[in-house]
Scaffold this motif. Structure first.
Motif, short mmCIF file in Angstrom:
data_model
loop_
_atom_site.label_atom_id
_atom_site.label_comp_id
_atom_site.label_asym_id
_atom_site.label_seq_id
_atom_site.Cartn_x
_atom_site.Cartn_y
_atom_site.Cartn_z
N ALA A 40 0.78 -1.24 0.00
CA ALA A 40 0.00 0.00 0.00
C ALA A 40 0.82 1.30 0.00
O ALA A 40 0.39 2.30 -0.55
CB ALA A 40 -0.93 0.01 1.21
N ILE A 41 2.00 1.29 0.62
CA ILE A 41 2.77 2.53 0.82
C ILE A 41 3.82 2.70 -0.27
O ILE A 41 4.49 1.76 -0.66
CB ILE A 41 3.47 2.51 2.20
CG1 ILE A 41 2.46 2.36 3.33
CG2 ILE A 41 4.34 3.75 2.40
CD1 ILE A 41 1.56 3.53 3.54
N ARG A 42 3.97 3.93 -0.74
CA ARG A 42 5.00 4.29 -1.71
C ARG A 42 5.73 5.54 -1.24
O ARG A 42 5.11 6.48 -0.73
CB ARG A 42 4.41 4.57 -3.10
CG ARG A 42 3.87 3.36 -3.79
CD ARG A 42 4.99 2.37 -4.15
NE ARG A 42 4.45 1.11 -4.55
CZ ARG A 42 4.28 0.05 -3.76
NH1 ARG A 42 4.61 0.10 -2.51
NH2 ARG A 42 3.79 -1.08 -4.22
N LEU A 43 7.03 5.55 -1.41
CA LEU A 43 7.84 6.72 -1.13
C LEU A 43 8.29 7.34 -2.44
O LEU A 43 8.73 6.62 -3.34
CB LEU A 43 9.08 6.36 -0.31
CG LEU A 43 8.88 5.82 1.09
CD1 LEU A 43 10.24 5.62 1.77
CD2 LEU A 43 8.00 6.72 1.92
N GLN A 44 8.18 8.65 -2.52
CA GLN A 44 8.66 9.37 -3.69
C GLN A 44 9.62 10.46 -3.25
O GLN A 44 9.29 11.27 -2.37
CB GLN A 44 7.51 10.01 -4.47
CG GLN A 44 6.67 9.03 -5.22
CD GLN A 44 5.64 9.71 -6.11
OE1 GLN A 44 5.51 10.93 -6.11
NE2 GLN A 44 4.91 8.92 -6.87
N PHE A 45 10.80 10.45 -3.85
CA PHE A 45 11.76 11.52 -3.63
C PHE A 45 11.56 12.55 -4.73
O PHE A 45 11.71 12.25 -5.91
CB PHE A 45 13.19 10.96 -3.69
CG PHE A 45 13.60 10.24 -2.45
CD1 PHE A 45 14.24 10.91 -1.43
CD2 PHE A 45 13.33 8.89 -2.29
CE1 PHE A 45 14.63 10.25 -0.27
CE2 PHE A 45 13.71 8.22 -1.14
CZ PHE A 45 14.35 8.91 -0.13
N THR A 46 11.19 13.75 -4.33
CA THR A 46 11.04 14.87 -5.26
C THR A 46 12.25 15.78 -5.06
O THR A 46 13.01 15.58 -4.12
CB THR A 46 9.73 15.64 -5.01
OG1 THR A 46 9.87 16.37 -3.78
CG2 THR A 46 8.53 14.72 -4.96
N PRO A 47 12.43 16.78 -5.88
CA PRO A 47 13.56 17.69 -5.68
C PRO A 47 13.53 18.43 -4.32
O PRO A 47 14.57 18.84 -3.83
CB PRO A 47 13.44 18.69 -6.83
CG PRO A 47 12.75 17.91 -7.90
CD PRO A 47 11.77 17.03 -7.17
N THR A 48 12.36 18.54 -3.69
CA THR A 48 12.26 19.31 -2.44
C THR A 48 11.84 18.52 -1.21
O THR A 48 12.10 18.95 -0.10
CB THR A 48 11.27 20.48 -2.61
OG1 THR A 48 10.00 19.93 -3.00
CG2 THR A 48 11.76 21.47 -3.64
N ASP A 49 11.18 17.37 -1.38
CA ASP A 49 10.71 16.61 -0.24
C ASP A 49 10.61 15.11 -0.49
O ASP A 49 10.64 14.67 -1.63
CB ASP A 49 9.31 17.03 0.26
CG ASP A 49 8.63 18.10 -0.52
OD1 ASP A 49 8.70 19.22 -0.08
OD2 ASP A 49 8.04 17.80 -1.56
#
Length: 133
Positions: free
Chosen positions: A57-66
């Motif tokens: 169910a859980i996904r992590l996304q690395f964006t340029p700011t968070d």
């Protein structure tokens, strides 16, 4: 496997792939343990099943700011890198726990996503300052 949702490397968003290793190991260990210690086996199996559900169910996304945390495609939490003071991945041979500290709080997450990509993204988006070691 990671998925990249933006083509520009400066504005790249990286979503971590799930890793089922820890939940499956916990469930696998609980099965033979059932014969020796049933009262220990049951909580271990339930925790493994809980982590298995979270892995799906859980996904992590690395964006340029968070660092963004999604559950079933819905953003549930955003952690801006500017508020991070430190991070660690515990037990290098078999990563089991991801720790990061913000200015006002501490977070621990089980490694239910690709640990190599996690480390790469952390080093890219939130490099450690030697004074925090």
């Amino acid at each position: 496997m990671t998925s990249v949702t933006s083509s520009s490397s400066a504005n790249q968003t990286v979503e971590l792939s799930p890793s089922y290793t820890i939940p499956l190991v916990l469930i696998g260990v609980s099965i033979p343990l059932l014969l020796v210690q049933p009262w220990v086996s049951l909580p271990l199996a339930l925790f493994g099943l809980f982590l298995l559900f979270q892995t799906v169910a859980i996904r992590l996304q690395f964006t340029p700011t968070d660092l963004d945390v999604y559950r079933s495609n819905q953003l549930i939490r955003r952690f801006p890198y500017t508020e991070w003071t430190n991070w660690r991945i515990f037990w290098t041979p078999f990563p089991i726990l991801f720790y990061f500290r913000e200015v006002k709080s501490i977070h621990f997450l089980p490694i239910i996503f690709d640990p190599k990509t996690l480390k790469t993204c952390l080093e890219q988006y939130c490099p450690l300052d030697d004074s925090n070691l």
